[in-house]
Design an enzyme around this catalytic site. Structure first.
Site, PDB file in Angstrom:
ATOM      1  N   HIS A  18       0.841  -1.195   0.000  1.00  0.00           N
ATOM      2  CA  HIS A  18       0.000   0.000   0.000  1.00  0.00           C
ATOM      3  C   HIS A  18       0.876   1.245   0.000  1.00  0.00           C
ATOM      4  O   HIS A  18       2.094   1.156   0.161  1.00  0.00           O
ATOM      5  CB  HIS A  18      -0.923   0.013   1.234  1.00  0.00           C
ATOM      6  CG  HIS A  18      -0.183   0.000   2.525  1.00  0.00           C
ATOM      7  ND1 HIS A  18      -0.067  -1.115   3.305  1.00  0.00           N
ATOM      8  CD2 HIS A  18       0.520   0.961   3.156  1.00  0.00           C
ATOM      9  CE1 HIS A  18       0.656  -0.830   4.372  1.00  0.00           C
ATOM     10  NE2 HIS A  18       1.042   0.413   4.299  1.00  0.00           N
TER      11      HIS A  18
HETATM   12  C1  T46 Z   1       2.900   1.022   6.881  1.00  0.00           C
HETATM   13  C2  T46 Z   1       3.685  -0.219   7.088  1.00  0.00           C
HETATM   14  C3  T46 Z   1       5.157   0.034   7.215  1.00  0.00           C
HETATM   15  C4  T46 Z   1      -4.270  -0.322  13.491  1.00  0.00           C
HETATM   16  O1  T46 Z   1      -5.360  -0.599  13.999  1.00  0.00           O
HETATM   17  N1  T46 Z   1      -3.555   0.765  13.930  1.00  0.00           N
HETATM   18  C5  T46 Z   1      -2.367   1.109  13.385  1.00  0.00           C
HETATM   19  O2  T46 Z   1      -1.770   2.117  13.815  1.00  0.00           O
HETATM   20  C6  T46 Z   1      -1.853   0.317  12.297  1.00  0.00           C
HETATM   21  C7  T46 Z   1      -0.540   0.688  11.641  1.00  0.00           C
HETATM   22  C8  T46 Z   1      -2.558  -0.773  11.893  1.00  0.00           C
HETATM   23  N2  T46 Z   1      -3.744  -1.082  12.471  1.00  0.00           N
HETATM   24  C9  T46 Z   1      -4.442  -2.314  12.050  1.00  0.00           C
HETATM   25  C10 T46 Z   1      -4.918  -2.323  10.614  1.00  0.00           C
HETATM   26  C11 T46 Z   1      -4.884  -3.803  10.274  1.00  0.00           C
HETATM   27  O3  T46 Z   1      -6.081  -4.418  10.730  1.00  0.00           O
HETATM   28  O4  T46 Z   1      -3.491  -3.391  12.113  1.00  0.00           O
HETATM   29  C12 T46 Z   1      -3.727  -4.339  11.097  1.00  0.00           C
HETATM   30  C13 T46 Z   1      -2.481  -4.579  10.256  1.00  0.00           C
HETATM   31  O5  T46 Z   1      -2.173  -3.402   9.502  1.00  0.00           O
HETATM   32  P1  T46 Z   1      -1.623  -3.470   7.994  1.00  0.00           P
HETATM   33  O6  T46 Z   1      -2.209  -4.622   7.300  1.00  0.00           O
HETATM   34  O7  T46 Z   1      -1.831  -2.122   7.376  1.00  0.00           O
HETATM   35  O8  T46 Z   1      -0.049  -3.744   8.259  1.00  0.00           O
HETATM   36  P2  T46 Z   1       1.156  -3.603   7.241  1.00  0.00           P
HETATM   37  O9  T46 Z   1       2.292  -4.254   7.868  1.00  0.00           O
HETATM   38  O10 T46 Z   1       0.791  -4.046   5.880  1.00  0.00           O
HETATM   39  O11 T46 Z   1       1.439  -2.011   7.135  1.00  0.00           O
HETATM   40  C14 T46 Z   1       1.839  -1.264   8.281  1.00  0.00           C
HETATM   41  C15 T46 Z   1       1.104   0.072   8.349  1.00  0.00           C
HETATM   42  O12 T46 Z   1      -0.316  -0.142   8.315  1.00  0.00           O
HETATM   43  C16 T46 Z   1       1.473   1.012   7.224  1.00  0.00           C
HETATM   44  O13 T46 Z   1       1.018   2.341   7.555  1.00  0.00           O
HETATM   45  O14 T46 Z   1       3.393   1.975   6.275  1.00  0.00           O
HETATM   46  O15 T46 Z   1       3.234  -0.998   8.208  1.00  0.00           O
END
Ligand code: T46
Length: 314
Positions: free
Chosen positions: A227
């Protein structure tokens, strides 16, 4: 993941890739007729490491993922030929690259070689993509002795690494990745007591930190991310372990390895990101400029490309 000597127990999984057309399609040798006994013979033979070194690249659970080799080690010219092959299961998970850099370390640091060569068929698009991705350029200076082994083979692309080359894409030598700044995080060593790293908002970067999150317990070989953010600015750093970060700003796509607590990547523009966990227990920490907001995410790559295009035009 790690390298270790090949063991007889690796033979069945070695045979698996030998009989997998997806893996062997562009290899010089025809492995399709190899039997389990052949694989075992190979493993037994490679215990003598005078002229050849073969290592298994294995998962943290010690599952065989592939073989990486230095062949035709020539102590006179201090050169060798390199080869790597991984099972379909291990592709795109960082095993081949990990195995390659570990073996090149061994070639230059332990065996004190000066040069390592290898070639691939120009039809082998997957391998060429892999080497391009890691900035290995085609070489046209291959010793005759090495070329001689390939007489009769056409359409080859040659590569080389020389002692002292930065084959790991050492992050310390880079100022930016796909337009994002590589930040040197102040780090204070204490004699025999480790080191302490720190950064301060508005001193080391321009935004205020509203949120800190970290990602842990990720199995090795896992990819996350996929993303971009519209407005969010973030500082990404890896205080422990080894994580590959791929950043794509819509024009250029670059990757780096985060494995140094004193290095951070400042992402302060819409950049598509992917993170690959190369080592179990690696931790990715992020200091972010804003609270969590799902509206700020672009999770579709085509949408991201048109977003940056419109942004650059306006
Ligand atoms: C990024 C990369 C480096 C929350 O509820 N609060 C938060 O502050 C974050 C970051 C995530 N979430 C929830 C959203 C999803 O249900 O945690 C779950 C996993 O998040 P995501 O699938 O977006 O994780 P990554 O590792 O793909 O991405 C994350 C960050 O979301 C993103 O901003 O830049 O790490």
């Amino acid at each position: 993941m790690r390298l270790r000597k090949l063991e007889l127990k690796d033979a069945p999984l070695m045979l698996e890739w030998m009989h997998d057309m997806e893996v062997t399609r562009n290899l010089k040798k025809n492995f399709s007729k190899f039997s389990i006994e052949d694989a075992e013979q190979f493993i037994l033979h490679c215990q003598n490491e005078d002229k050849e070194i073969h290592r298994a690249v294995v998962s943290d659970e010690d599952e065989y993922m592939g073989t990486v080799s230095l062949k035709h080690i020539d102590n006179e010219t201090e050169s060798a030929e390199f080869a790597v092959v991984v099972r379909s299961e291990a592709m795109t998970k960082g095993y081949a690259w990990f195995a390659m850099t570990e073996l090149l370390d061994l070639a230059f640091d332990k065996r004190k070689l000066s040069s390592v060569y290898w070639c691939v068929s120009k039809e082998n698009h997957r391998a060429i993509r892999f080497y391009d991705k890691h900035y290995f350029g085609e070489t046209f200076h291959v010793p005759q002795k090495v070329l001689h082994r390939y007489s009769g083979c056409e359409n080859l692309k040659w590569y080389s690494v020389l002692a002292g080359d930065d084959y790991k894409g050492n992050i310390k030598n880079r100022e930016q990745i796909a337009g994002c700044k590589v930040l040197s995080i102040k780090t204070i060593p204490t004699v025999n007591a480790g080191e302490l790293s720190f950064f301060e908002e508005r001193k080391d970067f321009s935004f205020s930190i509203k949120r800190i999150y970290y990602i842990s317990k990720v199995p090795e070989g896992t990819r996350r991310g996929f993303h971009a953010h519209k407005e969010l600015s973030q500082l990404l750093f890896c205080p422990y372990g080894k994580i590959q970060l791929v950043l794509d700003n819509g024009i250029e796509k670059e990757e780096i390895i985060l494995n140094d607590p004193s290095i951070g990547i400042l992402i302060d523009r819409p950049v598509w990101r992917e993170m690959l966990w190369l080592e179990k227990n690696s931790v990715l920490c992020v200091a972010a400029s804003d609270y969590y907001n799902t509206e700020d995410y672009i999770r579709n790559y085509e949408e991201f490309i048109s977003y940056v295009k419109n942004r650059n035009e306006s």
